[in-house]
Design a protein around this motif. Structure first.
Motif, mmCIF file in Angstrom:
data_model
loop_
_atom_site.group_PDB
_atom_site.id
_atom_site.type_symbol
_atom_site.label_atom_id
_atom_site.label_comp_id
_atom_site.label_asym_id
_atom_site.label_seq_id
_atom_site.Cartn_x
_atom_site.Cartn_y
_atom_site.Cartn_z
ATOM 1 N N ASN A 18 -10.026 12.426 4.354
ATOM 2 C CA ASN A 18 -8.079 12.309 4.698
ATOM 3 C C ASN A 18 -7.693 11.423 4.670
ATOM 4 O O ASN A 18 -8.109 10.246 3.811
ATOM 5 C CB ASN A 18 -8.358 11.940 6.619
ATOM 6 C CG ASN A 18 -9.820 11.416 6.982
ATOM 7 O OD1 ASN A 18 -10.889 11.047 6.699
ATOM 8 N ND2 ASN A 18 -9.307 10.231 8.266
ATOM 9 N N THR A 19 -6.719 11.315 4.124
ATOM 10 C CA THR A 19 -5.481 10.323 3.578
ATOM 11 C C THR A 19 -4.075 10.644 4.420
ATOM 12 O O THR A 19 -3.252 10.569 5.895
ATOM 13 C CB THR A 19 -4.347 11.423 2.680
ATOM 14 O OG1 THR A 19 -4.332 12.377 3.327
ATOM 15 C CG2 THR A 19 -5.389 11.997 1.461
ATOM 16 N N ASP A 20 -3.727 9.676 4.529
ATOM 17 C CA ASP A 20 -2.451 8.082 5.100
ATOM 18 C C ASP A 20 -1.550 8.284 3.815
ATOM 19 O O ASP A 20 -2.312 7.432 2.955
ATOM 20 C CB ASP A 20 -2.726 7.318 5.503
ATOM 21 C CG ASP A 20 -1.511 6.528 6.865
ATOM 22 O OD1 ASP A 20 -2.129 5.545 7.739
ATOM 23 O OD2 ASP A 20 -0.966 7.087 6.610
ATOM 24 N N TYR A 21 -0.401 8.166 3.958
ATOM 25 C CA TYR A 21 0.533 7.561 3.061
ATOM 26 C C TYR A 21 2.107 6.461 3.798
ATOM 27 O O TYR A 21 2.178 6.651 5.386
ATOM 28 C CB TYR A 21 1.954 8.771 2.493
ATOM 29 C CG TYR A 21 1.147 9.483 1.892
ATOM 30 C CD1 TYR A 21 0.792 10.619 2.994
ATOM 31 C CD2 TYR A 21 0.378 9.817 0.588
ATOM 32 C CE1 TYR A 21 -0.554 12.284 2.193
ATOM 33 C CE2 TYR A 21 -0.457 11.146 0.059
ATOM 34 C CZ TYR A 21 -1.020 11.708 0.565
ATOM 35 O OH TYR A 21 -2.249 12.803 -0.352
ATOM 36 N N VAL A 22 2.481 5.560 3.213
ATOM 37 C CA VAL A 22 4.055 4.387 3.364
ATOM 38 C C VAL A 22 4.809 5.698 3.307
ATOM 39 O O VAL A 22 5.413 7.279 2.952
ATOM 40 C CB VAL A 22 4.028 4.220 2.950
ATOM 41 C CG1 VAL A 22 2.598 3.074 3.592
ATOM 42 C CG2 VAL A 22 4.349 4.246 1.491
ATOM 43 N N ILE A 28 -2.378 12.557 -2.759
ATOM 44 C CA ILE A 28 -4.295 11.749 -2.919
ATOM 45 C C ILE A 28 -4.562 11.982 -2.865
ATOM 46 O O ILE A 28 -4.702 13.208 -2.017
ATOM 47 C CB ILE A 28 -4.289 9.597 -2.593
ATOM 48 C CG1 ILE A 28 -5.119 9.047 -3.432
ATOM 49 C CG2 ILE A 28 -3.522 10.585 -0.798
ATOM 50 C CD1 ILE A 28 -5.201 7.684 -2.160
ATOM 51 N N SER A 29 -5.425 11.694 -4.369
ATOM 52 C CA SER A 29 -6.758 13.553 -4.194
ATOM 53 C C SER A 29 -7.662 12.411 -5.036
ATOM 54 O O SER A 29 -7.938 12.203 -5.332
ATOM 55 C CB SER A 29 -6.421 14.956 -4.274
ATOM 56 O OG SER A 29 -5.965 14.476 -5.985
ATOM 57 N N GLY A 56 0.961 -1.607 0.118
ATOM 58 C CA GLY A 56 0.060 0.187 0.159
ATOM 59 C C GLY A 56 1.107 1.322 0.200
ATOM 60 O O GLY A 56 1.689 0.574 0.797
ATOM 61 N N VAL A 57 0.179 3.032 -0.460
ATOM 62 C CA VAL A 57 1.320 3.578 -1.032
ATOM 63 C C VAL A 57 0.373 4.052 -0.334
ATOM 64 O O VAL A 57 1.318 5.572 0.896
ATOM 65 C CB VAL A 57 1.253 4.072 -2.574
ATOM 66 C CG1 VAL A 57 2.211 5.695 -2.802
ATOM 67 C CG2 VAL A 57 2.395 2.911 -3.044
ATOM 68 N N ALA A 58 -0.570 4.905 -0.437
ATOM 69 C CA ALA A 58 -1.544 6.110 -0.107
ATOM 70 C C ALA A 58 -3.515 5.323 0.204
ATOM 71 O O ALA A 58 -3.561 4.674 -0.782
ATOM 72 C CB ALA A 58 -0.882 7.148 -0.768
ATOM 73 N N THR A 59 -3.234 5.993 1.035
ATOM 74 C CA THR A 59 -4.685 6.185 1.497
ATOM 75 C C THR A 59 -5.734 7.291 1.037
ATOM 76 O O THR A 59 -5.305 8.091 1.614
ATOM 77 C CB THR A 59 -5.664 4.707 2.637
ATOM 78 O OG1 THR A 59 -4.926 5.312 3.607
ATOM 79 C CG2 THR A 59 -5.176 3.683 1.715
ATOM 80 N N ILE A 60 -6.977 7.443 0.857
ATOM 81 C CA ILE A 60 -7.597 8.236 1.581
ATOM 82 C C ILE A 60 -9.643 8.052 1.823
ATOM 83 O O ILE A 60 -9.880 7.244 1.078
ATOM 84 C CB ILE A 60 -8.363 9.494 0.193
ATOM 85 C CG1 ILE A 60 -9.142 10.918 0.333
ATOM 86 C CG2 ILE A 60 -8.573 8.730 -1.054
ATOM 87 C CD1 ILE A 60 -8.823 11.850 -0.643
ATOM 88 N N TYR A 61 -9.866 8.294 3.014
ATOM 89 C CA TYR A 61 -11.145 7.653 3.557
ATOM 90 C C TYR A 61 -12.263 9.446 2.990
ATOM 91 O O TYR A 61 -11.831 10.215 3.336
ATOM 92 C CB TYR A 61 -11.265 8.268 4.772
ATOM 93 C CG TYR A 61 -12.002 8.019 5.669
ATOM 94 C CD1 TYR A 61 -13.026 8.428 6.081
ATOM 95 C CD2 TYR A 61 -12.732 6.459 5.187
ATOM 96 C CE1 TYR A 61 -14.323 8.188 7.080
ATOM 97 C CE2 TYR A 61 -14.166 6.039 6.071
ATOM 98 C CZ TYR A 61 -14.986 7.077 6.685
ATOM 99 O OH TYR A 61 -16.249 6.085 7.637
#
Length: 127
Positions: A57-61, A70-71, A47-52
């Motif tokens: 809200n986003t998260d990254y490694v 991520i958008s 996993g690299v990036a996620t967005i809820y």
């Protein structure tokens, strides 16, 4: 059925930029977490990036923090991954994914999430 179609991959030199797009259709409205994953040759998919998507809200490694963004565009049901300052180690097949999950589990390294997957788009970074 959730359908995800990626685009925007290609070949760039180190230090360059690419923007990946992921268009969601079908029953995509049942999902609330979108992510980008990548798989380098001979390595496991990560996993690299996620967005809820309800809150954005986003998260990254750690390896991509400060370089990737991520958008989402809710009207177009599209998620983007802007990749800057690319490195050769960023090379791999990039996959878009969608899931229905708890907000706290919408993370690149969350385990046990059931993802819908796109077909992938290749990113190659040369030194």
């Amino acid at each position: 059925q959730v359908r995800l179609v990626e685009s925007g991959g290609g070949s760039v030199q180190a230090g360059g930029s690419l923007r990946l797009s992921c268009a969601a259709s079908g029953y995509a409205a049942v999902t609330n977490c979108m992510g980008w994953f990548r798989q380098a040759p001979g390595k496991e998919r990560e996993g690299v990036a996620t967005i809820y998507t309800p809150r954005g809200n986003t998260d990254y490694v750690d390896s991509v923090k400060g370089r990737y963004t991520i958008s989402q565009d809710n009207d177009k049901r599209t998620v983007y991954l802007q990749m800057n300052s690319l490195k050769p180690e960023d090379t791999g097949m990039y996959y878009c994914a969608a899931a229905a999950t708890l907000e706290g589990l919408c993370r690149p390294r969350s385990r046990g999430t059931s993802w819908y997957w796109g077909q992938g788009t290749q990113v190659t970074v040369s030194s």
